[in-house]
Design a protein around this motif. Structure first.
Motif, mmCIF file in Angstrom:
data_model
loop_
_atom_site.group_PDB
_atom_site.id
_atom_site.type_symbol
_atom_site.label_atom_id
_atom_site.label_comp_id
_atom_site.label_asym_id
_atom_site.label_seq_id
_atom_site.Cartn_x
_atom_site.Cartn_y
_atom_site.Cartn_z
ATOM 1 N N SER A 88 -15.464 -3.381 -5.088
ATOM 2 C CA SER A 88 -16.067 -2.432 -4.287
ATOM 3 C C SER A 88 -16.643 -1.541 -4.925
ATOM 4 N N GLY A 116 -13.942 -1.906 2.324
ATOM 5 C CA GLY A 116 -12.746 -2.244 3.025
ATOM 6 C C GLY A 116 -12.891 -2.426 4.575
ATOM 7 N N ALA A 122 -14.139 3.675 -10.395
ATOM 8 C CA ALA A 122 -13.004 3.799 -10.835
ATOM 9 C C ALA A 122 -13.022 3.035 -12.379
ATOM 10 N N ARG A 123 -13.446 1.958 -12.349
ATOM 11 C CA ARG A 123 -13.300 1.204 -13.752
ATOM 12 C C ARG A 123 -14.564 1.124 -14.535
ATOM 13 N N ASP A 165 -10.291 -6.639 1.418
ATOM 14 C CA ASP A 165 -9.428 -5.472 0.870
ATOM 15 C C ASP A 165 -9.985 -5.026 -0.386
ATOM 16 N N ALA A 166 -10.488 -3.661 -0.190
ATOM 17 C CA ALA A 166 -11.431 -3.142 -1.544
ATOM 18 C C ALA A 166 -10.349 -3.030 -2.513
ATOM 19 N N ARG A 167 -9.069 -3.237 -2.696
ATOM 20 C CA ARG A 167 -8.231 -3.012 -3.835
ATOM 21 C C ARG A 167 -7.667 -4.258 -4.394
ATOM 22 N N TYR A 175 -16.848 -6.343 -9.897
ATOM 23 C CA TYR A 175 -16.101 -5.350 -9.237
ATOM 24 C C TYR A 175 -16.063 -5.452 -7.763
ATOM 25 N N TYR A 189 -10.249 -9.039 -8.395
ATOM 26 C CA TYR A 189 -11.455 -9.579 -8.052
ATOM 27 C C TYR A 189 -11.388 -11.120 -8.019
ATOM 28 N N ASP A 191 -15.017 1.396 -4.633
ATOM 29 C CA ASP A 191 -14.161 2.084 -5.322
ATOM 30 C C ASP A 191 -13.719 1.546 -6.578
ATOM 31 N N ASP A 192 -13.496 0.352 -6.547
ATOM 32 C CA ASP A 192 -13.372 -0.445 -7.961
ATOM 33 C C ASP A 192 -14.286 -0.054 -8.967
#
Ligand code: 5GP
Length: 157
Positions: free
Chosen positions: A90, A131, A96-97, A36-38, A88, A41, A92-93
């Motif tokens: 993914s 993901g 974003a961060r 799950d990429a969301r 991180y 960590y 995506d993470d």
């Protein structure tokens, strides 16, 4: 608000367990569990442990922002993974961060690894799986560098 009358016809796959189960079995057959990429960590995932030296790897590059090592199960003559040092999950993470310095450092590291291996002239492919549908198996961002032969079409049809 509930309307009286017959229920709408089900959409393809709606309310049915077959598609999720088939997708899960396909991922398992491909050799890994879906990530799950969301998800939060996991500091003990395999790519967190490799930079700490807790799991052996064939390291080909490291700097302040990134570490690169050979893939344990290569699918091309040249198959290297580049990971950021930061935690991180993914792409995506990370996108974003991460700080601008981390993003610039990581992108430059990927280019440097490919250049140092002499891959620019023959060419190479970058791949980042994100993901479950992307086929991501390890919950720490990694970019695959694939090269060493003509790699064919981008995806099997
Ligand atoms: P993903 O499917 O998540 O994009 O790719 C994960 C990659 O990590 C796979 O190509 C797999 O072979 C590689 N891999 C998994 N575990 C290890 C490991 O312990 N060491 C190394 N070097 N590669 C690994």
């Amino acid at each position: 608000l509930r309307r009286a009358g017959p229920a709408p016809p089900p959409q393809a796959g709606e309310g049915c367990w077959v598609l999720p189960v088939a997708r899960f079995l396909l991922l398992v057959r491909q050799g890994g569990m879906p990530v799950d990429a969301r998800a939060p960590y996991d500091p003990d995932n395999v790519f967190a442990r490799i930079p700490r030296g807790e799991i052996p790897s064939r390291r080909v590059y490291e700097d302040a922002h990134a570490v690169a090592f050979e893939d344990i199960n290569p699918v091309a003559p040249h198959h290297v993974l580049v990971i950021p040092r930061g935690a991180y999950v993914s792409w995506d993470d990370f996108s974003a961060r991460a700080t601008d310095a981390e993003i610039a450092g990581f992108v430059r590291a990927v280019g440097a690894v490919a250049r140092a291996a002499g891959l620019v002239e023959p060419g190479y492919r970058l791949l980042a799986n994100i993901g479950p549908d992307g086929g991501q198996e390890v919950p720490h961002l990694h970019v695959h560098i694939l090269a060493g032969r003509p790699l064919g079409p981008m995806l099997a049809r």
